[in-house]
Scaffold this motif. Structure first.
Motif, PDB file in Angstrom:
ATOM      1  N   VAL A   1      17.988 -29.632 -50.557  1.00 49.62           N
ATOM      2  CA  VAL A   1      18.722 -29.541 -51.824  1.00 49.62           C
ATOM      3  C   VAL A   1      19.286 -28.133 -51.983  1.00 49.62           C
ATOM      4  CG1 VAL A   1      18.560 -29.696 -54.325  1.00 49.62           C
ATOM      5  CG2 VAL A   1      17.304 -31.318 -52.894  1.00 49.62           C
ATOM      6  N   GLN A   2      20.591 -28.051 -52.135  1.00 51.12           N
ATOM      7  CA  GLN A   2      21.262 -26.761 -52.325  1.00 51.12           C
ATOM      8  C   GLN A   2      21.445 -26.409 -53.794  1.00 51.12           C
ATOM      9  OE1 GLN A   2      24.909 -27.046 -49.829  1.00 51.12           O
ATOM     10  NE2 GLN A   2      24.096 -25.201 -48.883  1.00 51.12           N
ATOM     11  N   SER A   3      21.764 -27.385 -54.612  1.00 47.64           N
ATOM     12  CA  SER A   3      22.009 -27.112 -56.032  1.00 47.64           C
ATOM     13  C   SER A   3      21.809 -28.379 -56.840  1.00 47.64           C
ATOM     14  CB  SER A   3      23.444 -26.585 -56.236  1.00 47.64           C
ATOM     15  OG  SER A   3      24.401 -27.588 -55.912  1.00 47.64           O
ATOM     16  N   GLY A   4      21.649 -28.201 -58.158  1.00 48.46           N
ATOM     17  CA  GLY A   4      21.559 -29.321 -59.080  1.00 48.46           C
ATOM     18  C   GLY A   4      20.161 -29.659 -59.546  1.00 48.46           C
ATOM     19  N   LEU A   5      19.137 -28.963 -59.014  1.00 49.05           N
ATOM     20  CA  LEU A   5      17.774 -29.236 -59.439  1.00 49.05           C
ATOM     21  C   LEU A   5      17.513 -28.677 -60.837  1.00 49.05           C
ATOM     22  CD1 LEU A   5      15.436 -28.463 -56.387  1.00 49.05           C
ATOM     23  CD2 LEU A   5      15.882 -30.690 -57.430  1.00 49.05           C
ATOM     24  N   PRO A   6      16.746 -29.367 -61.654  1.00 49.17           N
ATOM     25  CA  PRO A   6      16.251 -28.745 -62.885  1.00 49.17           C
ATOM     26  C   PRO A   6      15.326 -27.578 -62.521  1.00 49.17           C
ATOM     27  CG  PRO A   6      15.905 -31.131 -62.899  1.00 49.17           C
ATOM     28  CD  PRO A   6      16.301 -30.764 -61.515  1.00 49.17           C
ATOM     29  N   PRO A   7      15.055 -26.656 -63.450  1.00 50.82           N
ATOM     30  CA  PRO A   7      14.141 -25.548 -63.163  1.00 50.82           C
ATOM     31  C   PRO A   7      12.761 -26.064 -62.755  1.00 50.82           C
ATOM     32  CG  PRO A   7      15.328 -25.158 -65.209  1.00 50.82           C
ATOM     33  CD  PRO A   7      15.637 -26.564 -64.803  1.00 50.82           C
ATOM     34  N   ILE A   8      12.190 -25.420 -61.733  1.00 53.17           N
ATOM     35  CA  ILE A   8      10.841 -25.756 -61.273  1.00 53.17           C
ATOM     36  C   ILE A   8       9.914 -24.631 -61.714  1.00 53.17           C
ATOM     37  CG2 ILE A   8       9.378 -26.172 -59.260  1.00 53.17           C
ATOM     38  CD1 ILE A   8      11.834 -27.332 -57.861  1.00 53.17           C
ATOM     39  N   ILE A   9       8.989 -24.951 -62.595  1.00 55.98           N
ATOM     40  CA  ILE A   9       8.178 -23.940 -63.271  1.00 55.98           C
ATOM     41  C   ILE A   9       6.828 -23.787 -62.589  1.00 55.98           C
ATOM     42  CG2 ILE A   9       7.050 -23.348 -65.468  1.00 55.98           C
ATOM     43  CD1 ILE A   9       9.341 -24.940 -66.837  1.00 55.98           C
ATOM     44  N   GLY A  10       6.379 -22.534 -62.478  1.00 56.81           N
ATOM     45  CA  GLY A  10       5.066 -22.253 -61.905  1.00 56.81           C
ATOM     46  C   GLY A  10       5.033 -20.862 -61.316  1.00 56.81           C
ATOM     47  N   LYS A  11       3.919 -20.167 -61.470  1.00 56.78           N
ATOM     48  CA  LYS A  11       3.797 -18.822 -60.917  1.00 56.78           C
ATOM     49  C   LYS A  11       3.557 -18.853 -59.415  1.00 56.78           C
ATOM     50  CE  LYS A  11       2.060 -16.622 -65.145  1.00 56.78           C
ATOM     51  NZ  LYS A  11       0.934 -15.869 -65.757  1.00 56.78           N
ATOM     52  N   THR A  12       2.805 -19.839 -58.942  1.00 50.20           N
ATOM     53  CA  THR A  12       2.501 -19.957 -57.523  1.00 50.20           C
ATOM     54  C   THR A  12       3.171 -21.200 -56.962  1.00 50.20           C
ATOM     55  OG1 THR A  12       0.511 -21.323 -57.768  1.00 50.20           O
ATOM     56  CG2 THR A  12       0.242 -18.906 -57.980  1.00 50.20           C
ATOM     57  N   ILE A  13       3.224 -21.273 -55.637  1.00 54.03           N
ATOM     58  CA  ILE A  13       3.868 -22.431 -55.022  1.00 54.03           C
ATOM     59  C   ILE A  13       3.080 -23.707 -55.289  1.00 54.03           C
ATOM     60  CG2 ILE A  13       2.741 -22.132 -52.763  1.00 54.03           C
ATOM     61  CD1 ILE A  13       5.504 -23.014 -51.561  1.00 54.03           C
ATOM     62  N   LEU A  14       1.750 -23.610 -55.367  1.00 48.18           N
ATOM     63  CA  LEU A  14       0.960 -24.799 -55.675  1.00 48.18           C
ATOM     64  C   LEU A  14       1.158 -25.236 -57.122  1.00 48.18           C
ATOM     65  CD1 LEU A  14      -2.340 -24.107 -53.699  1.00 48.18           C
ATOM     66  CD2 LEU A  14      -0.516 -25.730 -53.125  1.00 48.18           C
ATOM     67  N   GLU A  15       1.383 -24.279 -58.022  1.00 54.54           N
ATOM     68  CA  GLU A  15       1.713 -24.639 -59.396  1.00 54.54           C
ATOM     69  C   GLU A  15       3.075 -25.324 -59.467  1.00 54.54           C
ATOM     70  OE1 GLU A  15       1.444 -21.179 -61.847  1.00 54.54           O
ATOM     71  OE2 GLU A  15      -0.747 -21.064 -61.723  1.00 54.54           O
ATOM     72  N   LYS A  16       4.022 -24.838 -58.676  1.00 52.37           N
ATOM     73  CA  LYS A  16       5.343 -25.479 -58.632  1.00 52.37           C
ATOM     74  C   LYS A  16       5.226 -26.894 -58.079  1.00 52.37           C
ATOM     75  CE  LYS A  16       8.274 -21.340 -58.088  1.00 52.37           C
ATOM     76  NZ  LYS A  16       7.296 -20.232 -58.132  1.00 52.37           N
ATOM     77  N   ARG A  17       4.401 -27.060 -57.061  1.00 51.26           N
ATOM     78  CA  ARG A  17       4.181 -28.400 -56.492  1.00 51.26           C
ATOM     79  C   ARG A  17       3.612 -29.337 -57.542  1.00 51.26           C
ATOM     80  NH1 ARG A  17      -0.347 -30.611 -53.727  1.00 51.26           N
ATOM     81  NH2 ARG A  17       0.224 -32.290 -52.259  1.00 51.26           N
ATOM     82  N   ARG A  18       2.621 -28.876 -58.296  1.00 50.18           N
ATOM     83  CA  ARG A  18       2.032 -29.714 -59.340  1.00 50.18           C
ATOM     84  C   ARG A  18       3.051 -30.023 -60.440  1.00 50.18           C
ATOM     85  NH1 ARG A  18      -2.630 -26.530 -58.227  1.00 50.18           N
ATOM     86  NH2 ARG A  18      -2.135 -25.076 -59.907  1.00 50.18           N
ATOM     87  N   TYR A  19       3.903 -29.038 -60.777  1.00 50.32           N
ATOM     88  CA  TYR A  19       4.918 -29.256 -61.808  1.00 50.32           C
ATOM     89  C   TYR A  19       5.887 -30.362 -61.370  1.00 50.32           C
ATOM     90  CZ  TYR A  19       8.584 -28.354 -65.242  1.00 50.32           C
ATOM     91  OH  TYR A  19       9.510 -28.492 -66.253  1.00 50.32           O
ATOM     92  N   CYS A  20       6.285 -30.338 -60.096  1.00 47.07           N
ATOM     93  CA  CYS A  20       7.169 -31.394 -59.590  1.00 47.07           C
ATOM     94  C   CYS A  20       6.487 -32.753 -59.652  1.00 47.07           C
ATOM     95  CB  CYS A  20       7.601 -31.086 -58.163  1.00 47.07           C
ATOM     96  SG  CYS A  20       8.805 -29.759 -58.017  1.00 47.07           S
ATOM     97  N   GLN A  21       5.212 -32.803 -59.316  1.00 42.59           N
ATOM     98  CA  GLN A  21       4.462 -34.053 -59.384  1.00 42.59           C
ATOM     99  C   GLN A  21       4.412 -34.603 -60.800  1.00 42.59           C
ATOM    100  OE1 GLN A  21       0.827 -32.471 -57.650  1.00 42.59           O
ATOM    101  NE2 GLN A  21       1.083 -33.695 -55.805  1.00 42.59           N
TER     102      GLN A  21
END
Length: 332
Positions: free
Chosen positions: A18-38
């Protein structure tokens, strides 16, 4: 919503970047970002991976901000069931993509791209001599044998003995011969049925743990092999069935890492002995135990895996508000 992507494959296994168009992915760490996407953005995964834009065995990647001081970029991996912790075919393709799209400054003859994955920092070395060869290799996070010769009780096949290893994700390893199958000649659906059954049973019976995070402690899939685990010059074949019965078209980068770690643990190979791994498409990766390391209480190795990533196109995906099927569906 309008999402732009670059399409690639490594060893036949697709990668939708994905190059563009994603909503913001929130999280301080990459595992937090992964959980946010889930928890908050799973509808986007379904838009990109499911039909009508994708298919049952589609694979994708989000490039996100890293929280590791050495990382050039971070990535989240997505598939038909959710979000994996490591993907070797993807980091090979992403290494090339990073150089070609100037996410890192190219250096001849080899450019190093440090990619933070949910499992940790992976270093990708991209061949760069002014020509686009597609060749890249990565050095894994610490990989190890979690347990070997584990007996799993299955309803369909009785007792099955597997090895369980970690190569950025946990896999069960078992020769296809145990089920009367051959990874190169048997029907794919028969191989998938056997592998998925082992995965389901092992998940219920084996308690996994990882020294770094509980987020990493889950069985990602089962790899059926040709049983050729001792070192030899010829390629050893395998098929990786992961997530929700998804079949990897490549030899599987994290799977090769796991097989090398288990082979090294069993003293079937030594350091710097390069092995070839063949997939169901006939594509090849090489893998080598590059150095010894530890991961918590586990003795392991850093594994180097090499392959080639290629471009297949670009895409712009859109949605319409009254298109319920366009939100994503799967046929299997």
């Amino acid at each position: 919503m309008e999402i732009k992507t670059v399409e690639m494959h490594t060893g036949g296994e697709p990668l939708r970047i994905v190059q563009s168009g994603l909503p913001p992915i929130i999280g301080k760490t990459i595992l937090e970002k992964r959980r946010y996407c889930q928890e908050k953005l799973d509808f986007v995964r379904k838009l990109l991976i499911y039909e009508p834009r994708g298919h049952f065995d589609m694979y994708g990647a989000y490039i996100v901000e890293p929280d590791h001081s050495e990382a050039d970029m971070a990535v989240l991996f997505l598939h038909n069931e959710g979000y994996s912790t490591m993907c070797g075919h993807a980091v090979i393709a992403l290494g090339r993509y990073s150089v070609d799209y100037k996410l890192v400054s190219p250096v001849s003859p080899v450019t190093c791209v440090n990619i933070q994955c949910p499992c940790g920092l992976v270093r990708v070395f991209v061949d760069f001599n002014g020509q686009k060869t597609g060749s890249a290799r990565f050095r894994s996070v610490p990989a190890f044998a979690f347990d070997v010769a584990v007996t799993i009780e299955t309803e369909r096949y009785g007792k099955v003995v597997v090895d369980i290893g970690y190569g950025g994700a946990f896999y069960a390893l078992v020769p296809a011969e145990r089920f009367g199958l051959d990874v190169k000649t048997s029907r794919t659906r028969d191989l998938v049925e056997a592998a998925s059954h082992v995965t389901a049973c092992a998940k219920k019976q084996v308690k996994l743990r990882h020294p770094d995070s509980e987020d990493l402690a889950f069985l990602y899939g089962t790899i059926l092999t040709d049983g050729k685990d001792e070192f030899q010059e010829n390629a050893t074949a395998n098929i990786c069935v992961f997530a929700k019965d998804e079949v990897d078209r490549s030899p599987t980068g994290s799977g090769v890492t796991t097989r090398i770690a288990v082979q090294y643990h069993r003293k079937l190979i030594g350091l710097n002995q390069v092995r070839k791994f063949e997939s169901v498409t006939g594509s090849l990766f090489t893998g080598v135990a590059a150095e010894e390391t530890t991961c918590g209480e586990f003795k392991g190795v850093i594994v180097e895996v090499a392959g080639k990533g290629y471009y297949t196109g670009t895409a712009t995906f859109t949605t319409e508000p009254d298109d319920k099927l366009g939100q994503g569906f799967l046929l299997h």
